[in-house]
Design a protein around this motif. Structure first.
Motif, PDB file in Angstrom:
ATOM      1  N   VAL A   1      75.082  20.352 -37.391  1.00 40.83           N
ATOM      2  CA  VAL A   1      75.788  19.440 -36.543  1.00 40.83           C
ATOM      3  C   VAL A   1      75.682  19.245 -35.187  1.00 40.83           C
ATOM      4  O   VAL A   1      75.678  20.435 -34.433  1.00 40.83           O
ATOM      5  CB  VAL A   1      77.417  19.691 -36.947  1.00 40.83           C
ATOM      6  N   LEU A   2      75.159  18.180 -34.609  1.00 39.90           N
ATOM      7  CA  LEU A   2      74.695  17.822 -33.404  1.00 39.90           C
ATOM      8  C   LEU A   2      76.007  17.949 -32.271  1.00 39.90           C
ATOM      9  O   LEU A   2      76.921  16.888 -32.606  1.00 39.90           O
ATOM     10  CB  LEU A   2      73.833  16.737 -33.089  1.00 39.90           C
ATOM     11  N   ASP A   3      76.138  18.810 -31.380  1.00 37.63           N
ATOM     12  CA  ASP A   3      77.306  18.837 -30.468  1.00 37.63           C
ATOM     13  C   ASP A   3      77.060  18.311 -29.267  1.00 37.63           C
ATOM     14  O   ASP A   3      77.591  18.815 -28.104  1.00 37.63           O
ATOM     15  CB  ASP A   3      78.008  20.312 -30.534  1.00 37.63           C
ATOM     16  N   HIS A   4      75.747  18.040 -28.760  1.00 40.03           N
ATOM     17  CA  HIS A   4      75.481  17.341 -27.647  1.00 40.03           C
ATOM     18  C   HIS A   4      76.281  16.428 -27.211  1.00 40.03           C
ATOM     19  O   HIS A   4      76.832  15.626 -27.633  1.00 40.03           O
ATOM     20  CB  HIS A   4      73.784  17.118 -27.606  1.00 40.03           C
ATOM     21  N   PRO A   5      76.542  16.522 -25.725  1.00 37.18           N
ATOM     22  CA  PRO A   5      77.574  15.866 -25.058  1.00 37.18           C
ATOM     23  C   PRO A   5      77.358  14.309 -25.253  1.00 37.18           C
ATOM     24  O   PRO A   5      78.294  13.639 -25.486  1.00 37.18           O
ATOM     25  CB  PRO A   5      77.868  16.100 -23.684  1.00 37.18           C
ATOM     26  N   LEU A   6      76.027  13.926 -25.081  1.00 36.70           N
ATOM     27  CA  LEU A   6      75.560  12.528 -25.090  1.00 36.70           C
ATOM     28  C   LEU A   6      75.861  11.854 -26.565  1.00 36.70           C
ATOM     29  O   LEU A   6      76.147  10.824 -26.841  1.00 36.70           O
ATOM     30  CB  LEU A   6      74.415  12.246 -24.725  1.00 36.70           C
ATOM     31  N   VAL A   7      75.712  12.680 -27.575  1.00 35.98           N
ATOM     32  CA  VAL A   7      75.713  12.449 -29.013  1.00 35.98           C
ATOM     33  C   VAL A   7      77.229  12.291 -29.336  1.00 35.98           C
ATOM     34  O   VAL A   7      77.620  11.228 -29.970  1.00 35.98           O
ATOM     35  CB  VAL A   7      75.183  13.571 -30.041  1.00 35.98           C
ATOM     36  N   GLN A   8      78.190  13.165 -28.956  1.00 36.68           N
ATOM     37  CA  GLN A   8      79.469  13.064 -29.258  1.00 36.68           C
ATOM     38  C   GLN A   8      80.173  12.105 -28.370  1.00 36.68           C
ATOM     39  O   GLN A   8      81.038  11.240 -28.866  1.00 36.68           O
ATOM     40  CB  GLN A   8      80.137  14.517 -28.845  1.00 36.68           C
ATOM     41  N   HIS A   9      79.595  11.713 -27.110  1.00 38.32           N
ATOM     42  CA  HIS A   9      80.295  10.582 -26.443  1.00 38.32           C
ATOM     43  C   HIS A   9      80.024   9.420 -27.014  1.00 38.32           C
ATOM     44  O   HIS A   9      81.058   8.631 -27.323  1.00 38.32           O
ATOM     45  CB  HIS A   9      79.585  10.455 -25.096  1.00 38.32           C
ATOM     46  N   LYS A  10      78.826   9.244 -27.616  1.00 38.08           N
ATOM     47  CA  LYS A  10      78.403   7.920 -28.226  1.00 38.08           C
ATOM     48  C   LYS A  10      78.993   7.576 -29.397  1.00 38.08           C
ATOM     49  O   LYS A  10      79.414   6.589 -29.911  1.00 38.08           O
ATOM     50  CB  LYS A  10      76.707   7.606 -28.184  1.00 38.08           C
ATOM     51  N   LEU A  11      79.152   8.890 -30.244  1.00 40.19           N
ATOM     52  CA  LEU A  11      79.835   8.745 -31.478  1.00 40.19           C
ATOM     53  C   LEU A  11      81.563   8.406 -31.348  1.00 40.19           C
ATOM     54  O   LEU A  11      81.740   7.553 -32.194  1.00 40.19           O
ATOM     55  CB  LEU A  11      79.923  10.196 -32.256  1.00 40.19           C
ATOM     56  N   THR A  12      81.921   8.707 -30.274  1.00 42.67           N
ATOM     57  CA  THR A  12      83.412   8.563 -30.063  1.00 42.67           C
ATOM     58  C   THR A  12      83.494   6.969 -29.925  1.00 42.67           C
ATOM     59  O   THR A  12      84.200   6.101 -30.254  1.00 42.67           O
ATOM     60  CB  THR A  12      83.996   9.108 -28.929  1.00 42.67           C
ATOM     61  N   ARG A  13      82.463   6.184 -28.994  1.00 44.69           N
ATOM     62  CA  ARG A  13      82.465   5.030 -28.855  1.00 44.69           C
ATOM     63  C   ARG A  13      82.480   4.268 -30.039  1.00 44.69           C
ATOM     64  O   ARG A  13      82.820   3.219 -30.408  1.00 44.69           O
ATOM     65  CB  ARG A  13      81.411   4.797 -27.795  1.00 44.69           C
ATOM     66  N   LEU A  14      81.399   4.638 -30.920  1.00 46.64           N
ATOM     67  CA  LEU A  14      80.951   4.006 -32.309  1.00 46.64           C
ATOM     68  C   LEU A  14      82.191   3.794 -33.086  1.00 46.64           C
ATOM     69  O   LEU A  14      82.657   2.942 -33.713  1.00 46.64           O
ATOM     70  CB  LEU A  14      80.162   4.686 -32.963  1.00 46.64           C
ATOM     71  N   ARG A  15      83.251   4.855 -33.075  1.00 50.05           N
ATOM     72  CA  ARG A  15      84.340   5.143 -34.014  1.00 50.05           C
ATOM     73  C   ARG A  15      85.362   3.971 -33.384  1.00 50.05           C
ATOM     74  O   ARG A  15      86.240   3.656 -34.445  1.00 50.05           O
ATOM     75  CB  ARG A  15      84.990   6.301 -33.663  1.00 50.05           C
ATOM     76  N   GLN A  16      85.433   3.677 -32.303  1.00 53.29           N
ATOM     77  CA  GLN A  16      86.945   2.840 -31.726  1.00 53.29           C
ATOM     78  C   GLN A  16      86.583   1.388 -32.582  1.00 53.29           C
ATOM     79  O   GLN A  16      85.516   0.816 -32.310  1.00 53.29           O
ATOM     80  CB  GLN A  16      86.568   2.663 -30.302  1.00 53.29           C
ATOM     81  N   SER A  17      87.801   0.953 -32.798  1.00 52.07           N
ATOM     82  CA  SER A  17      87.801  -0.347 -33.570  1.00 52.07           C
ATOM     83  C   SER A  17      87.516  -1.379 -32.554  1.00 52.07           C
ATOM     84  O   SER A  17      87.135  -2.561 -32.869  1.00 52.07           O
ATOM     85  CB  SER A  17      89.102  -0.296 -34.008  1.00 52.07           C
ATOM     86  N   THR A  18      87.824  -1.039 -31.240  1.00 54.83           N
ATOM     87  CA  THR A  18      87.622  -2.251 -30.343  1.00 54.83           C
ATOM     88  C   THR A  18      85.896  -2.725 -30.000  1.00 54.83           C
ATOM     89  O   THR A  18      85.600  -3.529 -29.017  1.00 54.83           O
ATOM     90  CB  THR A  18      88.279  -2.018 -28.953  1.00 54.83           C
TER      91      THR A  18
ATOM     92  N   SER B   1      82.510  -3.653 -29.981  1.00 56.99           N
ATOM     93  CA  SER B   1      81.896  -5.067 -30.402  1.00 56.99           C
ATOM     94  C   SER B   1      80.863  -4.940 -31.366  1.00 56.99           C
ATOM     95  O   SER B   1      80.214  -3.729 -31.376  1.00 56.99           O
ATOM     96  CB  SER B   1      81.668  -5.982 -29.385  1.00 56.99           C
ATOM     97  N   THR B   2      80.369  -5.846 -32.274  1.00 55.20           N
ATOM     98  CA  THR B   2      79.290  -5.748 -32.900  1.00 55.20           C
ATOM     99  C   THR B   2      77.953  -5.385 -32.233  1.00 55.20           C
ATOM    100  O   THR B   2      77.142  -4.466 -32.560  1.00 55.20           O
ATOM    101  CB  THR B   2      78.971  -6.997 -33.830  1.00 55.20           C
ATOM    102  N   ALA B   3      77.809  -6.143 -30.991  1.00 52.25           N
ATOM    103  CA  ALA B   3      76.565  -5.789 -30.137  1.00 52.25           C
ATOM    104  C   ALA B   3      76.655  -4.203 -29.737  1.00 52.25           C
ATOM    105  O   ALA B   3      75.728  -3.865 -29.414  1.00 52.25           O
ATOM    106  CB  ALA B   3      76.721  -6.811 -28.886  1.00 52.25           C
ATOM    107  N   GLY B   4      77.982  -3.864 -29.033  1.00 49.62           N
ATOM    108  CA  GLY B   4      78.140  -2.724 -28.740  1.00 49.62           C
ATOM    109  C   GLY B   4      77.701  -1.640 -29.786  1.00 49.62           C
ATOM    110  O   GLY B   4      77.235  -0.607 -29.553  1.00 49.62           O
ATOM    111  N   PHE B   5      78.337  -1.850 -30.805  1.00 46.87           N
ATOM    112  CA  PHE B   5      78.139  -0.969 -31.855  1.00 46.87           C
ATOM    113  C   PHE B   5      76.538  -0.757 -32.214  1.00 46.87           C
ATOM    114  O   PHE B   5      76.038   0.485 -32.538  1.00 46.87           O
ATOM    115  CB  PHE B   5      78.857  -1.333 -33.380  1.00 46.87           C
ATOM    116  N   ARG B   6      75.823  -1.835 -32.360  1.00 53.75           N
ATOM    117  CA  ARG B   6      74.638  -1.967 -32.606  1.00 53.75           C
ATOM    118  C   ARG B   6      73.665  -1.073 -31.860  1.00 53.75           C
ATOM    119  O   ARG B   6      72.688  -0.243 -31.899  1.00 53.75           O
ATOM    120  CB  ARG B   6      73.827  -3.196 -32.718  1.00 53.75           C
ATOM    121  N   ARG B   7      73.992  -1.254 -30.222  1.00 53.29           N
ATOM    122  CA  ARG B   7      73.499  -0.588 -29.310  1.00 53.29           C
ATOM    123  C   ARG B   7      73.392   0.770 -29.266  1.00 53.29           C
ATOM    124  O   ARG B   7      72.719   1.549 -29.271  1.00 53.29           O
ATOM    125  CB  ARG B   7      74.041  -1.103 -28.055  1.00 53.29           C
ATOM    126  N   LEU B   8      75.026   1.309 -29.600  1.00 48.41           N
ATOM    127  CA  LEU B   8      75.196   2.435 -29.712  1.00 48.41           C
ATOM    128  C   LEU B   8      74.552   3.232 -30.671  1.00 48.41           C
ATOM    129  O   LEU B   8      74.074   4.456 -30.514  1.00 48.41           O
ATOM    130  CB  LEU B   8      76.694   2.821 -29.531  1.00 48.41           C
TER     131      LEU B   8
END
Length: 216
Positions: free
Chosen positions: A13-30, A32-39
């Motif tokens: 389970v990768l607990d690297h800060p950048l991985v967790q930061h980007k994962l949290t952004r992925l989870r957010q319902s707000t 966008s499609t472009a943002g989700f794809r980039r993340l």
């Protein structure tokens, strides 16, 4: 006991800060499609770093601008990424950014929404799978059925060295997957709380394929 305690060395389970930061952004319902794809592309590149950690190296002699020295390059072992369609392609792209010379296979599976079992509609793999290091990619390990089916097909094609990489996993999926394939290393960014009655990971991030491609 957590899944990682039950499976030392086979679950990362990768607990690297950048991985967790980007994962949290992925989870957010707000997001966008472009943002989700980039993340997804960015986080998959970071996960590829871990997935390729054990690639073999060989010593070679090289010339720097100043002198002759010894360096290390990847040895002749062949690497193959295998994407579980369609959402796996959202992870595949970032990994190919890191290892552009890797071969690519595809397994087309969809989940029957009544039985929750995988149904295959496409399979295309490189030759000589037995000589390749195979990394299977899919954003979610929910029930585990699709991941198990994909690895079944790789092993039937002769693959012997396989890892599975996903953004999120459910405890039920991890247990089912490693009951069937205890030899396969599983790399994920998080193990979520549970599956709901519809087989979705909670809290999860929604349907990864729909969010990647803007479909409902």
């Amino acid at each position: 006991m957590t899944p990682s305690e039950k499976l030392p060395g086979r679950l990362v389970v990768l607990d690297h800060p950048l991985v967790q930061h980007k994962l949290t952004r992925l989870r957010q319902s707000t997001t966008s499609t472009a943002g989700f794809r980039r993340l997804a592309r960015e986080i998959s590149l970071l996960m590829a770093y871990e997935a390729t950690r054990d690639l073999p190296l060989e010593e070679v002699e090289i010339e720097t601008p100043l002198e002759r020295t010894t360096g290390r390059l990847l040895s002749g072992k062949k690497l193959c990424f295998v994407s579980i369609l369609r959402a796996g392609n959202g992870i595949l792209d970032g990994m190919l950014d890191l290892v552009p010379a890797a071969r690519v296979g595809h397994v087309g599976l969809y989940r029957d929404h009544v039985t929750l079992e995988p149904v295959q509609y496409y399979l295309k793999l490189p030759d000589d799978m037995g000589e390749r290091l195979c990394i299977v990619v899919d954003p979610m390990l929910a029930t585990g059925h699709s991941a198990i089916a994909a690895v079944d097909r790789l092993k039937a094609a002769g693959a012997r060295q396989i890892s599975f990489v996903c953004l999120l996993a459910a405890p039920e999926g991890v247990e089912r997957f490693h009951a069937r394939h205890p030899d396969v290393k599983l790399i994920t960014a998080a193990i979520d709380r549970e599956l709901d009655s519809n087989g979705y990971i909670r809290p999860g991030l929604g349907d990864a394929g729909d969010r990647l491609f803007g479909t409902k």
